[in-house]
Design a protein around this motif. Sequence first.
Motif, PDB file in Angstrom:
ATOM      1  N   SER A 177       0.820  -1.210   0.000  1.00  0.00           N
ATOM      2  CA  SER A 177       0.000   0.000   0.000  1.00  0.00           C
ATOM      3  C   SER A 177       0.855   1.261   0.000  1.00  0.00           C
ATOM      4  N   LYS A 178       2.169   1.102   0.309  1.00  0.00           N
ATOM      5  CA  LYS A 178       3.079   2.246   0.329  1.00  0.00           C
ATOM      6  C   LYS A 178       4.347   1.897  -0.432  1.00  0.00           C
ATOM      7  N   LYS A 179       4.985   2.892  -1.005  1.00  0.00           N
ATOM      8  CA  LYS A 179       6.254   2.684  -1.706  1.00  0.00           C
ATOM      9  C   LYS A 179       7.281   2.151  -0.703  1.00  0.00           C
ATOM     10  N   GLY A 180       8.010   1.132  -1.120  1.00  0.00           N
ATOM     11  CA  GLY A 180       9.051   0.565  -0.273  1.00  0.00           C
ATOM     12  C   GLY A 180       8.578  -0.534   0.670  1.00  0.00           C
ATOM     13  N   GLU A 181       7.264  -0.745   0.740  1.00  0.00           N
ATOM     14  CA  GLU A 181       6.724  -1.789   1.611  1.00  0.00           C
ATOM     15  C   GLU A 181       7.068  -3.161   1.027  1.00  0.00           C
ATOM     16  N   LYS A 182       7.529  -4.070   1.889  1.00  0.00           N
ATOM     17  CA  LYS A 182       7.913  -5.403   1.432  1.00  0.00           C
ATOM     18  C   LYS A 182       6.691  -6.250   1.102  1.00  0.00           C
ATOM     19  N   VAL A 183       6.833  -7.054   0.069  1.00  0.00           N
ATOM     20  CA  VAL A 183       5.794  -7.996  -0.338  1.00  0.00           C
ATOM     21  C   VAL A 183       5.944  -9.251   0.519  1.00  0.00           C
ATOM     22  N   LYS A 184       4.837  -9.751   1.039  1.00  0.00           N
ATOM     23  CA  LYS A 184       4.837 -10.994   1.812  1.00  0.00           C
ATOM     24  C   LYS A 184       4.182 -12.071   0.975  1.00  0.00           C
ATOM     25  N   HIS A 185       4.656 -13.301   1.139  1.00  0.00           N
ATOM     26  CA  HIS A 185       4.116 -14.430   0.393  1.00  0.00           C
ATOM     27  C   HIS A 185       3.400 -15.373   1.346  1.00  0.00           C
ATOM     28  N   TYR A 186       2.242 -15.864   0.915  1.00  0.00           N
ATOM     29  CA  TYR A 186       1.451 -16.798   1.702  1.00  0.00           C
ATOM     30  C   TYR A 186       1.029 -17.969   0.835  1.00  0.00           C
ATOM     31  N   GLU A 187       0.925 -19.125   1.439  1.00  0.00           N
ATOM     32  CA  GLU A 187       0.326 -20.289   0.797  1.00  0.00           C
ATOM     33  C   GLU A 187      -0.973 -20.560   1.538  1.00  0.00           C
ATOM     34  N   ILE A 188      -2.078 -20.558   0.822  1.00  0.00           N
ATOM     35  CA  ILE A 188      -3.396 -20.689   1.448  1.00  0.00           C
ATOM     36  C   ILE A 188      -4.140 -21.853   0.817  1.00  0.00           C
ATOM     37  N   ARG A 189      -4.633 -22.729   1.670  1.00  0.00           N
ATOM     38  CA  ARG A 189      -5.400 -23.898   1.220  1.00  0.00           C
ATOM     39  C   ARG A 189      -6.822 -23.455   0.900  1.00  0.00           C
ATOM     40  N   GLN A 190      -7.263 -23.749  -0.337  1.00  0.00           N
ATOM     41  CA  GLN A 190      -8.601 -23.391  -0.803  1.00  0.00           C
ATOM     42  C   GLN A 190      -9.147 -24.491  -1.689  1.00  0.00           C
ATOM     43  N   SER A 191     -10.446 -24.558  -1.778  1.00  0.00           N
ATOM     44  CA  SER A 191     -11.090 -25.452  -2.728  1.00  0.00           C
ATOM     45  C   SER A 191     -10.852 -24.905  -4.135  1.00  0.00           C
ATOM     46  N   MET A 192     -10.792 -25.787  -5.111  1.00  0.00           N
ATOM     47  CA  MET A 192     -10.599 -25.349  -6.491  1.00  0.00           C
ATOM     48  C   MET A 192     -11.757 -24.487  -6.978  1.00  0.00           C
ATOM     49  N   SER A 193     -12.924 -24.638  -6.362  1.00  0.00           N
ATOM     50  CA  SER A 193     -14.091 -23.863  -6.787  1.00  0.00           C
ATOM     51  C   SER A 193     -14.193 -22.503  -6.079  1.00  0.00           C
ATOM     52  N   ASP A 194     -13.328 -22.235  -5.094  1.00  0.00           N
ATOM     53  CA  ASP A 194     -13.349 -20.948  -4.394  1.00  0.00           C
ATOM     54  C   ASP A 194     -12.844 -19.829  -5.300  1.00  0.00           C
ATOM     55  N   GLU A 195     -13.434 -18.667  -5.151  1.00  0.00           N
ATOM     56  CA  GLU A 195     -12.951 -17.480  -5.847  1.00  0.00           C
ATOM     57  C   GLU A 195     -11.591 -17.093  -5.266  1.00  0.00           C
ATOM     58  N   PRO A 196     -10.697 -16.506  -6.070  1.00  0.00           N
ATOM     59  CA  PRO A 196      -9.422 -16.037  -5.533  1.00  0.00           C
ATOM     60  C   PRO A 196      -9.647 -15.001  -4.435  1.00  0.00           C
TER      61      PRO A 196
END
Length: 77
Positions: free
Chosen positions: A11-30
């Motif tokens: 949301s701000k310049k210079g803010e680090k990107v975080k990575h997540y792995e999230i378990r979801q059903s294949m039919s779930d919307e992103p």
Amino acid sequence: MPIYEYETVPSKKGEKVKHYEIRQSMSDEPLTHHPETGEKLKKVFTAFAVGGGSSSSASASSSGGGCCGGSCGCHHN
């Protein structure tokens, strides 16, 4: 259920990107926001190949940030 990779949208310049792995059903919307932290997310598509009884996948490296405690199905990378 498959595990999908997401990353935060800074949301701000210079803010680090975080990575997540999230378990979801294949039919779930992103997801557009992390279910516990509310951080804005975008889905990251990674290539993978399955063959001969084994699989391999490309994955992003961890870049900090805590998450979840597991109640959302999230696994911090």
